[in-house]
Design an enzyme around this catalytic site. Structure first.
Site, short mmCIF file in Angstrom:
data_model
loop_
_atom_site.label_atom_id
_atom_site.label_comp_id
_atom_site.label_asym_id
_atom_site.label_seq_id
_atom_site.Cartn_x
_atom_site.Cartn_y
_atom_site.Cartn_z
N SER A 73 -17.21 17.53 0.71
CA SER A 73 -16.43 17.61 1.94
C SER A 73 -17.21 18.15 3.13
O SER A 73 -18.02 19.07 3.02
CB SER A 73 -15.22 18.51 1.70
OG SER A 73 -14.65 18.84 2.94
N LEU A 107 -6.43 11.35 7.83
CA LEU A 107 -5.14 11.73 7.25
C LEU A 107 -4.11 11.87 8.37
O LEU A 107 -2.96 11.44 8.25
CB LEU A 107 -5.28 13.04 6.48
CG LEU A 107 -6.31 13.06 5.34
CD1 LEU A 107 -6.27 14.40 4.60
CD2 LEU A 107 -6.08 11.93 4.35
N GLY A 133 1.06 4.14 3.73
CA GLY A 133 2.13 3.29 3.20
C GLY A 133 3.28 4.10 2.61
O GLY A 133 4.46 3.77 2.85
N GLU A 158 -5.86 3.41 7.54
CA GLU A 158 -7.27 3.03 7.68
C GLU A 158 -7.44 1.52 7.84
O GLU A 158 -8.46 1.04 8.36
CB GLU A 158 -8.08 3.54 6.48
CG GLU A 158 -9.57 3.39 6.68
CD GLU A 158 -10.42 4.01 5.56
OE1 GLU A 158 -9.90 4.87 4.82
OE2 GLU A 158 -11.59 3.62 5.44
N GLY A 204 0.84 -1.19 0.00
CA GLY A 204 0.00 0.00 0.00
C GLY A 204 0.88 1.23 0.00
O GLY A 204 1.83 1.35 0.79
N LEU A 259 -1.37 7.40 1.79
CA LEU A 259 -0.65 8.25 2.74
C LEU A 259 0.08 7.44 3.80
O LEU A 259 1.23 7.73 4.13
CB LEU A 259 -1.62 9.24 3.38
CG LEU A 259 -1.93 10.44 2.51
CD1 LEU A 259 -2.99 11.32 3.15
CD2 LEU A 259 -0.66 11.26 2.24
N ARG A 288 -20.26 13.25 12.54
CA ARG A 288 -20.86 12.63 11.36
C ARG A 288 -22.00 11.68 11.68
O ARG A 288 -23.00 11.64 10.97
CB ARG A 288 -19.78 11.85 10.62
CG ARG A 288 -18.78 12.78 10.04
CD ARG A 288 -17.62 12.06 9.45
NE ARG A 288 -16.80 13.07 8.79
CZ ARG A 288 -15.72 12.81 8.12
NH1 ARG A 288 -15.29 11.58 8.01
NH2 ARG A 288 -15.03 13.77 7.54
C1 LIG Z 1 -14.00 11.01 -0.71
C2 LIG Z 1 -13.22 10.96 0.57
C3 LIG Z 1 -12.75 12.12 1.16
C4 LIG Z 1 -12.01 12.06 2.35
N1 LIG Z 1 -11.59 13.23 2.91
C5 LIG Z 1 -10.86 13.17 4.06
C6 LIG Z 1 -10.38 14.37 4.67
O1 LIG Z 1 -10.62 15.49 4.19
N2 LIG Z 1 -9.64 14.25 5.80
C7 LIG Z 1 -9.35 13.04 6.37
O2 LIG Z 1 -8.67 13.01 7.39
N3 LIG Z 1 -9.77 11.90 5.79
C8 LIG Z 1 -10.52 11.93 4.66
N4 LIG Z 1 -10.95 10.77 4.09
C9 LIG Z 1 -10.45 9.49 4.61
C10 LIG Z 1 -9.01 9.27 4.12
O3 LIG Z 1 -8.88 9.74 2.81
C11 LIG Z 1 -8.58 7.82 4.17
O4 LIG Z 1 -8.94 7.24 5.38
C12 LIG Z 1 -7.08 7.70 4.02
O5 LIG Z 1 -6.63 8.43 2.91
C13 LIG Z 1 -6.65 6.26 3.92
O6 LIG Z 1 -5.25 6.23 3.67
P1 LIG Z 1 -4.48 4.86 3.66
O7 LIG Z 1 -3.08 5.17 3.29
O8 LIG Z 1 -4.72 4.13 4.91
O9 LIG Z 1 -5.18 4.00 2.48
P2 LIG Z 1 -5.36 4.30 0.91
O10 LIG Z 1 -5.09 5.69 0.53
O11 LIG Z 1 -6.69 3.71 0.55
O12 LIG Z 1 -4.22 3.44 0.26
C14 LIG Z 1 -4.32 2.04 0.17
C15 LIG Z 1 -3.14 1.54 -0.63
O13 LIG Z 1 -3.11 0.13 -0.55
C16 LIG Z 1 -2.96 -0.42 -1.84
N5 LIG Z 1 -3.60 -1.75 -1.77
C17 LIG Z 1 -4.78 -2.09 -1.21
N6 LIG Z 1 -4.96 -3.41 -1.26
C18 LIG Z 1 -3.86 -3.92 -1.88
C19 LIG Z 1 -3.46 -5.22 -2.24
N7 LIG Z 1 -4.22 -6.29 -1.97
N8 LIG Z 1 -2.28 -5.37 -2.89
C20 LIG Z 1 -1.49 -4.29 -3.17
N9 LIG Z 1 -1.83 -3.04 -2.84
C21 LIG Z 1 -2.99 -2.86 -2.20
C22 LIG Z 1 -3.59 0.57 -2.78
O14 LIG Z 1 -3.05 0.42 -4.06
C23 LIG Z 1 -3.18 1.87 -2.11
O15 LIG Z 1 -1.87 2.19 -2.51
C24 LIG Z 1 -11.72 10.82 2.93
C25 LIG Z 1 -12.20 9.65 2.35
C26 LIG Z 1 -12.98 9.72 1.20
C27 LIG Z 1 -13.58 8.45 0.67
#
Ligand SMILES: Cc1cc2nc3c(=O)[nH]c(=O)nc-3n(C[C@H](O)[C@H](O)[C@H](O)COP(=O)(O)OP(=O)(O)OC[C@H]3O[C@@H](n4cnc5c(N)ncnc54)[C@H](O)[C@@H]3O)c2cc1C
Length: 637
Positions: free
Chosen positions: A283, A440, A44, A424, A39, A42, A329
């Protein structure tokens, strides 16, 4: 009973003391350790970049063609930090308190305090990377308010905060790739986590272009694979978000915590027809200036502009005068559902409430509103064909974020030694309800500032140990399993597409494990989900072959994992005989319809251990001890 390994001492000393007491790996020895990060969102990207910079040999995997496509890029509104730049009374303690209360007293105090502490470092780090946060007239970084807080602590870059933060983390990651400390594997999907003698030793990935499966070995594996909101089919998540990595780790021994804690976001564009495949978030920041209302009367079909002030019900302002439109929310979502269920919804399908900027435009001027939210207004206009500068937006709740995830201890390690989970994908920090702009913060806290310390403590003990070679029988067996699974999907040759089953599953999950749950519905879910899964296994049609790009094959495995998860969500929701945050059991509510917790019996994390029988997963508990915040009924009145 699970041991979260919370360090002793005062809450504000725990992380500091823990950092000092943890073992270190000296710079030369770091080069001897291989770490896999799956992953590159943000969480990873920040982790891989930091571990690479520290000197570890890192392999990073993503199924996207570039780390910049991770779902994190969609985050709009902002990121919280206790900087108190606006001088309105914020502090680490207040952010800690708001997050515990916002999560309805179902999160671990020590983790949340650490999160509040490091929040301030994240902003410095991102600013140094060049993230273009909005600034105020004096040049300081600007802040706005988000739900569940009475201070302004949300840093933002217009409505593109996630994108700008991800470009920052991506730049840091690519710098390490160029320096040779991180090896980046794009378009590679994790299909299994491999363990030897109960310790994580690597992963199996499938190259999405060539279809080739390969084994990768390391001293530690980090999952940063995002949330599972797409179990509902319709959600605000990117279409490719899924639970596969976490679920397959679960099947290898990682406990899955609080799967029923899912978050419905109050401000999304209402669905416009049955075959829609995606919902769009507007948002939460819009609730800073937008006023939410519905007509006072039932089935009022007049256009918004023809409805006079005294025929409007600003129901959040009326019911929650202290927080008004900025209630958290879960509260805002449930209230929107209530007024729509009463027959006061607006729009062609009567499935929305108004978010109105008239008063804000009159007060602050059009230019100010354009500067604050211009891109969000444009997006809304393009999707709905309605101009939000001239008529109120229509919004309705939609699934948006998942607080449940793999159980991790204070060091972010799962129940499988050597397997970590961040962002997440883990269950930590947000309890039963996440506050806006805190995801984030948590993802970057985990990746930049927590994991890089805690993983060293574990690796130090492995000095002199070789990683398991990737031709070891544990890898050979895992590769054979992946090949068998692939053959199985391709040979079913049924009559329905994978998407058909995903949509059907999503409808069940939304109906029975959505915004409100009850015993009868959850029991129905536990009958209907397995029946649908049985049909899926018998009648799905997966076209194409294994040795090429095959999105239908990719989706089949992901949807299968969603089936398992959906069933676990129902079990978890059924067992949790209380309402808390996003988990609202109709049987457990106060006289005025608010969530009613049962602290006596449910002040704990539920962490599920896999058994091959879906119905017999074992429920473990981590007791939540509150020493610094007194438990009370949440009130935003
Ligand atoms: C529309 C929207 C708006 C949002 N706005 C906000 C905000 O303003 N402020 C806030 O704090 N939060 C916000 N959130 C929540 C926030 O964006 C997410 O919780 C956060 O970005 C998740 O980050 P992450 O790095 O954990 O996962 P992600 O960004 O989902 O990254 C997951 C990574 O894992 C990889 N991956 C997944 N499964 C596999 C697999 N099996 N094999 C290989 N790679 C894999 C993907 O390719 C990706 O690189 C929002 C969410 C949404 C849906």
């Amino acid at each position: 009973m699970l041991d979260a390994k919370i360090p002793p001492g005062q809450i504000n000393e725990k992380w500091k003391n823990h950092k000092f007491s943890m073992k270190l790996v000296n710079p030369n020895n770091k080069r001897k350790f291989d770490i896999i990060v799956v992953g590159t969102g943000l969480a990873g990207a920040s982790a891989a970049a930091t571990l690479g910079e520290l000197g570890y040999r890192v392999k990073a995997f993503t199924f996207h063609d570039s780390p910049r496509r991770a779902h994190s890029i969609a985050a709009q509104g902002g990121i919280n930090a206790a900087k108190n730049y606006t001088n309105d009374g914020d502090s680490v303690e207040r952010l800690f308190y708001d997050t515990i209360k916002g999560g309805d007293y179902r999160s671990r105090e020590a983790n949340v305090h650490r999160l509040a502490e490091v929040s301030v470092n994240i902003i410095d780090q991102a600013t140094a990377q060049g993230v273009p946060f909005a600034r105020d007239y004096g040049g300081l970084l600007d802040n706005r308010s988000f739900g569940g807080a009475q201070v302004s602590r949300t840093f933002y870059a217009r409505g593109q905060t996630g994108q700008q933060l991800l470009i920052g983390a991506y730049s840091a990651l690519m710098r390490q790739v160029a320096m040779g400390t991180v090896e980046l594997h794009t378009r590679s999907e994790l299909l299994d986590v491999v363990t030897k003698e109960d310790r994580a030793c690597g992963i199996i990935v499938r190259d999405l272009i060539s279809g080739e499966a390969s084994a990768h070995s390391a001293h530690a594996v980090v999952l940063a694979t995002g949330g599972y909101g797409n179990v509902y089919f319709l959600s605000t998540n990117a279409m490719m978000c899924n639970v596969t990595a976490a679920w397959r780790a679960h099947k290898r021994g990682a406990f899955f915590a609080n799967p029923c804690y899912t978050q419905i976001h109050p401000t999304c564009i209402p669905a416009s027809e049955n075959f829609q495949s995606k919902l769009t978030l507007m948002s939460e920041s819009l609730r800073n200036d937008g006023r939410i209302w519905v007509p006072t009367g039932f089935d009022d079909k007049r256009p918004a502009s023809d409805i006079p002030e005294n025929d409007r019900d600003y129901y959040l302002e009326r019911k929650y005068p202290a927080f008004g439109n900025l209630v958290p929310r879960d509260v805002a979502s449930r209230n929107a559902k209530t007024v729509c269920d009463e027959g006061r919804g607006v729009g062609p399908l009567r499935n929305g409430v108004y978010l109105d900027f008239d008063a804000a435009i009159e007060r602050d001027g059009l230019d100010t509103i354009v500067a604050r939210y211009g891109n969000l207004f444009d997006m809304y206009h393009r999707i709905t064909g309605e101009n939000p500068y001239e008529q109120p937006m229509r919004i309705y709740p939609a699934i948006h974020y998942t607080m449940g995830g793999l159980w991790v201890d204070y060091n972010l390690m799962t129940t499988v030694p050597g397997l970590y989970c961040i962002g997440e994908a883990n269950f930590s920090d947000h309890g039963a309800n996440r506050l806006g702009a805190s995801a984030l913060m948590q993802g970057l806290a985990d990746g930049y500032f927590v994991l890089p310390y805690t993983i060293g403590d574990e690796l130090a003990g492995l000095l002199g140990t070789e990683k398991v070679p990737n031709n070891d029988p544990v890898f050979t067996k895992a590769l054979a399993n992946v090949a068998n699974e692939t053959d199985r999907w391709l040979s079913i040759n049924g009559s329905r597409s994978v998407d058909f089953f995903h949509r059907e599953l999503g409808q069940l999950v939304w109906e029975y494990i959505g915004m409100e749950r009850n015993k009868t519905g959850l029991e129905k879910a536990l009958t209907e989900i397995p029946a649908l899964r049985e049909e899926f296994h018998r009648d799905v049609r997966v076209l194409g072959s294994a040795d090429t790009l095959n999105q239908s094959l990719e989706k089949a495995g992901r949807v299968d994992d969603f089936f398992g998860l959906a069933e676990l969500m129902a079990h978890d929701a059924l067992e949790r005989e209380e309402s808390c945050g996003g988990h609202f059991r109709e049987e457990h509510q106060t006289l005025d319809g608010e969530a009613e917790r049962d602290d006596q019996n449910f002040s704990h994390v539920a962490a599920w251990e896999w058994t091959s029988n879906h119905n017999l997963q074992t429920r473990h508990r981590e007791e939540l001890i509150f020493e610094n915040v007194a438990l009370s009924q949440r009130s935003y009145k």
